[in-house]
Scaffold this active site. Structure first.
Site, mmCIF file in Angstrom:
data_model
loop_
_atom_site.group_PDB
_atom_site.id
_atom_site.type_symbol
_atom_site.label_atom_id
_atom_site.label_comp_id
_atom_site.label_asym_id
_atom_site.label_seq_id
_atom_site.Cartn_x
_atom_site.Cartn_y
_atom_site.Cartn_z
ATOM 1 N N LYS A 106 -0.313 14.239 1.958
ATOM 2 C CA LYS A 106 -1.519 14.536 1.592
ATOM 3 C C LYS A 106 -1.936 15.925 1.429
ATOM 4 O O LYS A 106 -2.628 16.250 0.754
ATOM 5 C CB LYS A 106 -2.532 13.898 2.522
ATOM 6 C CG LYS A 106 -2.530 12.269 2.654
ATOM 7 C CD LYS A 106 -3.464 11.684 3.558
ATOM 8 C CE LYS A 106 -3.315 10.182 3.617
ATOM 9 N NZ LYS A 106 -3.877 9.411 2.414
ATOM 10 N N THR A 165 -8.870 6.126 -1.722
ATOM 11 C CA THR A 165 -10.354 5.540 -2.094
ATOM 12 C C THR A 165 -11.286 6.780 -1.910
ATOM 13 O O THR A 165 -12.404 6.963 -2.203
ATOM 14 C CB THR A 165 -10.698 4.350 -1.234
ATOM 15 O OG1 THR A 165 -10.413 4.881 0.432
ATOM 16 C CG2 THR A 165 -9.955 3.198 -1.568
ATOM 17 N N LYS A 208 -9.745 13.499 4.834
ATOM 18 C CA LYS A 208 -8.855 12.151 4.963
ATOM 19 C C LYS A 208 -7.752 12.227 5.881
ATOM 20 O O LYS A 208 -7.612 13.281 6.765
ATOM 21 C CB LYS A 208 -8.092 12.075 3.554
ATOM 22 C CG LYS A 208 -7.188 13.265 3.335
ATOM 23 C CD LYS A 208 -6.527 13.229 2.075
ATOM 24 C CE LYS A 208 -7.517 13.413 0.708
ATOM 25 N NZ LYS A 208 -7.674 12.057 0.272
ATOM 26 N N ARG A 209 -7.214 11.173 6.320
ATOM 27 C CA ARG A 209 -5.991 11.383 7.555
ATOM 28 C C ARG A 209 -5.146 12.410 7.208
ATOM 29 O O ARG A 209 -4.656 12.651 5.976
ATOM 30 C CB ARG A 209 -5.292 10.182 7.255
ATOM 31 C CG ARG A 209 -4.144 9.734 8.080
ATOM 32 C CD ARG A 209 -3.679 8.235 8.292
ATOM 33 N NE ARG A 209 -3.035 7.794 6.860
ATOM 34 C CZ ARG A 209 -2.052 8.047 6.667
ATOM 35 N NH1 ARG A 209 -0.891 8.558 7.201
ATOM 36 N NH2 ARG A 209 -1.442 7.341 5.429
ATOM 37 N N LYS A 268 -14.893 8.020 -3.580
ATOM 38 C CA LYS A 268 -16.204 8.242 -2.871
ATOM 39 C C LYS A 268 -16.602 9.531 -3.314
ATOM 40 O O LYS A 268 -18.093 9.742 -3.758
ATOM 41 C CB LYS A 268 -15.942 8.062 -1.380
ATOM 42 C CG LYS A 268 -15.615 6.594 -0.933
ATOM 43 C CD LYS A 268 -15.000 6.853 0.299
ATOM 44 C CE LYS A 268 -14.221 5.377 0.972
ATOM 45 N NZ LYS A 268 -13.502 5.433 1.731
ATOM 46 N N HIS A 306 0.853 -1.195 0.001
ATOM 47 C CA HIS A 306 0.000 -0.030 -0.071
ATOM 48 C C HIS A 306 0.970 1.343 -0.017
ATOM 49 O O HIS A 306 0.231 2.363 0.036
ATOM 50 C CB HIS A 306 -0.811 0.146 1.053
ATOM 51 C CG HIS A 306 -2.217 -0.757 1.274
ATOM 52 N ND1 HIS A 306 -3.170 -0.279 0.496
ATOM 53 C CD2 HIS A 306 -2.554 -2.144 1.478
ATOM 54 C CE1 HIS A 306 -4.237 -1.350 0.614
ATOM 55 N NE2 HIS A 306 -3.774 -2.308 1.210
#
Length: 804
Positions: A549, A651, A543-544, A655, A355
Site C-alpha cells: 500500500k 474501497t 488504510k491498513r 469513500k 480478494h
C-alpha cells in the site's frame, strides 16, 4: 416508520425509567445512550420479527454471506437513518436539552474486523437489506477484536480492544439455537447397507452460541440478520475436583481453551499455536453457520436435495472455504446422500470471492495440522482432491506439471484457494484489473479448465453510511441541488455533474469542505496538540498499513520535500497537511517500523519553525470506521498509491471520491474504474502499470541499488534513514533500508518515486486554481454513485445468487 416527536419523547422517558429508574435530568450520558439504543431496538424488533416470519414461509432463496470480518462500526445513527426517524429523534432530544452528537459518541465501534474485507461485508449487508434481499451475515463474535492501537514514542503498541466490556446493546443471544462443533479425534470407516460410512469419534466438542444483530434496510421495513458465533464450553466449565485439590489453573483450563477460539481476530500466525487457533476459528464459525442453515432449511419441509434452489452461500475470501467440505460432511454423513449428489449440491450452493493475488493471503494449511484438528474434514478434502486430479488426468493426460499446479493438496499443504475454486460454481474478482490478472495470470489454468466460472464484481460502498451519515453538510447540498432520489438510487448522483461548473454550487461545496477540515483540525488539536491549518491541502492516506500500500513512498516523498524546503526556503509550495492513519499487524515488523518512521518524521517537521508553516505531518492512531467517518469528508487528496497489480480493488478510494477528494493513485484495483468514471483530467495517475510490475517481478530487470546510486534525491533520503539525521539510532530503520536496497525494493517504491513526486507537483499547481479544483471534486462526487454497494449487490444477486 411513522413516529411523532411527542411519542418518541414519551417512549424515551419510559425507557429511562424502565431500565434505570431515572428521569431525563438525572441520567448519565451513558444511560441516555443505552436507553436510546434500546428504544431503537424496540422500534426495529417488530420489523425484524415480521421479516423473519416472511422468510420462513416464503419459498424464495436466501443468501448467507460468510466472512471472518464484519466491520460494522457504530450502529445507532445508521439505524435511526434507516428507520427514517433520525430528525425526529434529534429534535426530541434537543427539547430535553440533550445533544445527539454527544450521545452517539458513547457507542464503541464493534471489534469485528480490521480493514476493507470487513467493511465490504458490512456494506453488503446494508445493501442487501435495503434492496429487500433475504441476505444474512455469518461470522465470529470476537471478544477483543484485533487490537486497540496506541502510539507511544512513535511506536505502535497493541492493547486489547475491550469493546464488549459493558456488553453490546444491539445483539440478542440465541442460546436455543446453539450448535456443537467438534475438533480432533479420529475417523474410521465402516460399510452400512452397502455404503461406506465415516465414524468420527474421540473428538472434543465446543458449543457455538449465536448472537444476532439486526441489519435494518433503508426505510423499507426489512430487517435482516448478522449472526455471530461465540465459543462456549459444553456442560461444566469448571473442574471442581482440580480446584479442591489446589490446582486452580487446571480448574479453568477447559473454559479458557474453548473461549480462546473467539477471543481475538487473526491470532498471530508466526507460531504453530497461533496458526492452529486461526484454523480452529475458521472451521468453528463455518461449521456452526452451515449447521444453522441446514436446520433452518429443513424446517421448510423441503427435501435436502433441493438445498441449492433455496440457499446461496457466498464465501468472502478463503477464510470460510471450509464451508465446502463441511457442507459435504453434513450432506453425506448426516443426510445420507451419495458423494455425487452432495458434491453437486455443494458446488451449486457456494460461490467464492477472491480478494488478493498476494501469496501471503492465499491460505495454505500444513497437512499434519489440518488432519489432526479436522480429521473428518481432511478425508473429505482429500477425496475432493483425488477426484479433481482424476478429472485433470482425463483432460490433460499425464501432464504432471499442470496437474501439480492445480492440485488442492500438494507439497505437504492444502491450498484453500484451490479448494474454494473447485468447490464453488462462481469465482469472482473484485475489480476489472484484479479479475483480469486472476483469469489471465494467477489462476489462468483454473479459468481455462472451468469455462465461465470466473467473473468480475467490482467492490462497492454503502453511500448511506459514507455520504448520507458521514457528511451531513454535503448531503444537505446534494438534496438542495439534485433532490433525494440518490439516497435510494445512487446512480442519480450523476445528476450533480450538471452543476460542476455552477459557481454558486462550487462555492457552497468549497465552504462545506473547509468546515469539515476545520472539524478535523480541532480534533487533531484536542487529541495531539498539533495545530494544522484548514486552509492547507489535506493530503490523506488512511488504510491498513502494508508494504504494497506504500505508505513508505508517501513518507519518503515528505522527507525529500522537507530536504528541499530546508535547502531553499523560497520554494513556492502550497501549504500541505499530510495525514496518515493505519494499523499494522502485530507481527509485521516492517509495517510497524514504517509507522515509527512516519511519527519520527512528523516530530522533526512539526517542531521545525523553518518549514512548519508549509508542511505538517499527523499520524492519527487507532484507525477504524468511526474515525474514517471523521477523516474522509475532510480530504482534499486521497492517496491510493499501491503497487500496481497488488491491490485487488480498494474501497477507501471510493469513500474518498464520494466525499469530493481527488484521487492520487496508480493504475491499480478500482482506481482504473474511478479514472474511467471521472475522466483522466479529474484524477492524478502515476507510476508503473500492472503489466510492468508483473514483468519486472517475473523476468527481473530492476535494481533499486542503481536508483540509489544515480538519483541524488533518493540517495539522500535513504541515507537519512541510517545516518542520524532523524535523531534516532542507526538501527531504528534498518528493516526499511534492507527492504528497499538489500532486498531490491519488492514493491517498487523507489522505481515510482520520481513519477510520484511529479504527480504531487501537479496537485500543488491544480489546487491553486480553486475554481478548477472544486469542479474536479464535484465531478468525483457525481461519478461515485456507480461504486455504491447497492449496484454491486444487484450484480451478485442477478448473476451469481439468482435471487433478483
Amino acid at each position: 416508520m411513522q413516529l411523532s416527536k411527542e411519542q418518541f419523547k414519551k417512549d424515551f422517558e419510559r425507557k429511562l425509567i424502565s431500565l434505570f429508574a431515572e428521569d431525563v435530568k438525572e441520567a448519565s450520558r451513558s444511560h441516555k445512550f443505552i436507553a436510546l439504543a434500546e428504544l431503537v431496538k424496540e422500534y426495529a424488533f417488530e420489523r425484524w420479527l415480521k421479516t423473519n416470519k416472511k422468510y420462513s414461509t416464503e419459498d424464495k432463496k436466501q443468501v448467507y454471506y460468510f466472512s471472518m470480518e464484519f466491520l460494522i462500526g457504530r450502529l445507532l445513527e445508521n439505524n435511526l437513518i434507516n428507520l427514517g426517524i433520525i430528525d425526529i429523534v434529534k429534535e426530541g432530544l434537543e427539547e430535553f436539552g440533550i445533544s445527539f452528537e454527544d450521545i452517539k459518541l458513547e457507542e464503541k465501534d464493534a471489534g469485528l474486523g480490521n480493514g476493507g474485507l470487513g467493511r465490504l461485508a458490512a456494506c453488503f449487508l446494508d445493501s442487501m437489506a435495503t434492496l429487500g434481499i433475504a441476505g444474512h451475515g455469518n461470522g465470529i463474535r470476537y471478544k477483543y477484536g484485533l487490537f486497540e492501537q496506541k502510539i507511544v514514542n512513535g511506536y505502535q503498541v497493541e492493547v486489547p480492544d475491550n469493546w464488549l466490556k459493558d456488553g453490546y446493546v444491539w445483539e440478542v443471544r440465541r442460546r436455543d439455537k446453539a450448535c456443537i462443533v467438534n475438533f480432533g479425534g479420529n475417523v474410521r470407516f465402516t460399510v452400512e447397507d452397502g455404503r461406506l460410512k465415516a465414524i468420527h469419534e474421540n473428538y472434543e466438542s465446543v458449543l457455538a452460541v449465536p448472537y444476532d444483530i439486526p441489519i435494518i434496510g433503508f426505510k423499507n421495513g426489512v430487517v435482516n440478520t448478522l449472526r455471530l458465533w461465540s465459543a462456549e464450553p459444553i456442560g461444566e466449565d469448571f473442574d471442581f475436583f482440580s480446584f479442591s485439590m489446589g490446582d486452580y489453573s487446571k480448574a479453568m483450563e477447559y473454559k479458557y481453551s474453548v473461549e480462546s477460539i473467539t477471543s481475538v481476530l487473526y491470532p498471530d500466525d508466526r507460531t504453530e499455536k497461533g496458526r492452529l487457533l486461526r484454523l480452529k476459528q475458521e472451521y468453528f464459525f463455518v461449521s456452526a453457520g452451515i449447521q444453522s442453515i441446514i436446520r433452518t432449511f429443513k424446517k421448510k419441509g423441503k427435501p435436502i436435495t433441493e438445498l441449492d434452489k433455496y440457499v446461496a452461500i457466498q464465501i468472502n475470501d478463503t477464510h470460510p472455504a471450509l464451508a465446502i467440505p463441511e457442507l459435504l460432511r453434513i450432506l453425506i454423513d448426516e443426510e445420507n446422500l451419495s458423494w455425487e449428489e452432495a458434491f453437486k449440491i455443494t458446488v451449486n450452493t457456494i460461490s467464492y470471492t477472491n480478494h488478493t493475488i498476494m501469496a501471503e493471503a492465499l491460505e495454505k494449511w500444513p497437512i499434519d495440522m489440518f488432519k489432526s484438528l479436522l480429521p473428518r474434514i481432511f478425508t473429505i478434502v482429500e477425496e475432493i482432491n483425488r477426484r479433481f486430479c482424476l478429472d485433470l488426468i482425463d483432460k490433460y493426460g499425464h501432464d504432471l506439471d499442470k496437474i501439480n499446479k492445480m492440485a488442492i493438496i500438494r507439497d505437504g499443504y492444502i491450498n484453500m484457494a484451490h479448494l474454494a475454486i473447485v468447490g464453488s460454481h462462481s469465482v469472482n474478482g473484485v475489480a476489472k484489473l484484479h479479475t483480469k490478472i486472476l483469469k489471465e495470470k494467477e489462476l489462468k489454468l483454473f479459468n481455462e479448465y472451468f469455462e465461465g466460472k470466473f467473473n468480475n464484481k467490482t467492490n462497492g460502498i454503502t453511500h448511506r453510511r459514507w455520504l448520507l451519515q458521514a457528511n451531513p453538510r454535503l448531503t444537505k447540498l446534494l438534496k438542495e441541488t439534485i433532490g433525494e432520489e440518490w439516497i435510494k438510487d445512487p446512480n442519480k448522483l450523476i445528476e450533480l455533474k450538471k452543476f460542476a461548473k455552477d459557481s454558486s454550487v462550487k462555492e457552497k461545496f468549497y465552504k462545506i469542505k473547509q468546515q469539515n477540515k476545520t472539524d478535523l483540525a480541532k480534533f487533531i488539536k484536542n487529541k495531539y496538540d498539533i495545530t494544522v491549518d484548514p486552509n492547507s491541502i489535506f493530503d490523506i492516506q488512511a488504510k491498513r498499513l502494508h508494504g504494497y500500500k506504500r505508505q513508505l513512498l508517501n513518507a519518503l516523498y515528505i522527507l525529500d520535500l522537507y530536504n528541499r524546503l530546508k535547502e531553499d526556503k523560497g520554494i513556492d509550495i502550497y501549504p500541505r497537511t499530510f495525514i496518515f492513519s493505519a494499523k499494522a499487524f502485530p507481527g509485521y515488523i516492517l509495517a510497524k517500523e514504517i509507522i515509527k518512521f512516519i511519527n519520527t518524521l512528523a516530530n522533526k517537521i512539526n517542531s521545525d519553525d523553518d518549514v512548519n508553516d508549509k508542511i505538517k505531518v499527523v499520524f492519527i492512531e487507532n484507525y477504524g470506521v468511526s474515525l474514517a467517518e471523521k477523516i474522509i469528508p475532510s480530504a482534499n487528496v486521497s492517496q491510493q498509491i499501491s503497487t500496481a497489480s497488488k491491490e485487488a480493488s480498494g474501497t477507501g478510494n471510493m469513500k474518498f471520491m464520494m466525499n469530493g477528494a481527488i484521487t492520487l493513485g496508480t493504475l491499480d484495483g478500482a482506481n482504473i474504474e474511478i479514472k474511467d468514471a471521472v475522466g483522466e483530467e479529474n484524477i492524478i495517475i502515476f507510476g508503473l502499470t500492472a503489466d510492468e510490475v508483473i514483468n519486472y517481478s517475473k523476468n527481473g530487470g530492476y535494481r533499486s541499488l542503481d536508483l540509489y546510486n544515480n538519483n541524488p534525491r533518493i540517495k539522500r533520503v535513504i541515507d537519512q534513514l541510517l545516518n542520524g539525521f532523524l535523531d534516532v539510532s542507526p538501527s531504528e530503520f534498518m528493516n526499511i533500508y534492507n527492504h528497499l536496497i538489500t532486498y531490491n525494493d519488492e514493491f517498487f517504491v523507489l522505481k515510482d518515486f520520481e513519477d510520484y513526486s511529479k504527480a504531487q507537483d501537479k496537485i500543488d499547481k491544480l489546487y491553486r486554481d480553486r475554481d478548477k479544483w472544486n469542479e474536479m471534486a464535484i465531478i468525483n462526487v457525481a461519478a461515485s454513485g456507480q461504486f455504491s454497494s447497492d449496484n454491486t449487490i444487484i450484480r451478485y444477486a442477478r448473476e451469481i445468487w439468482k435471487v433478483l
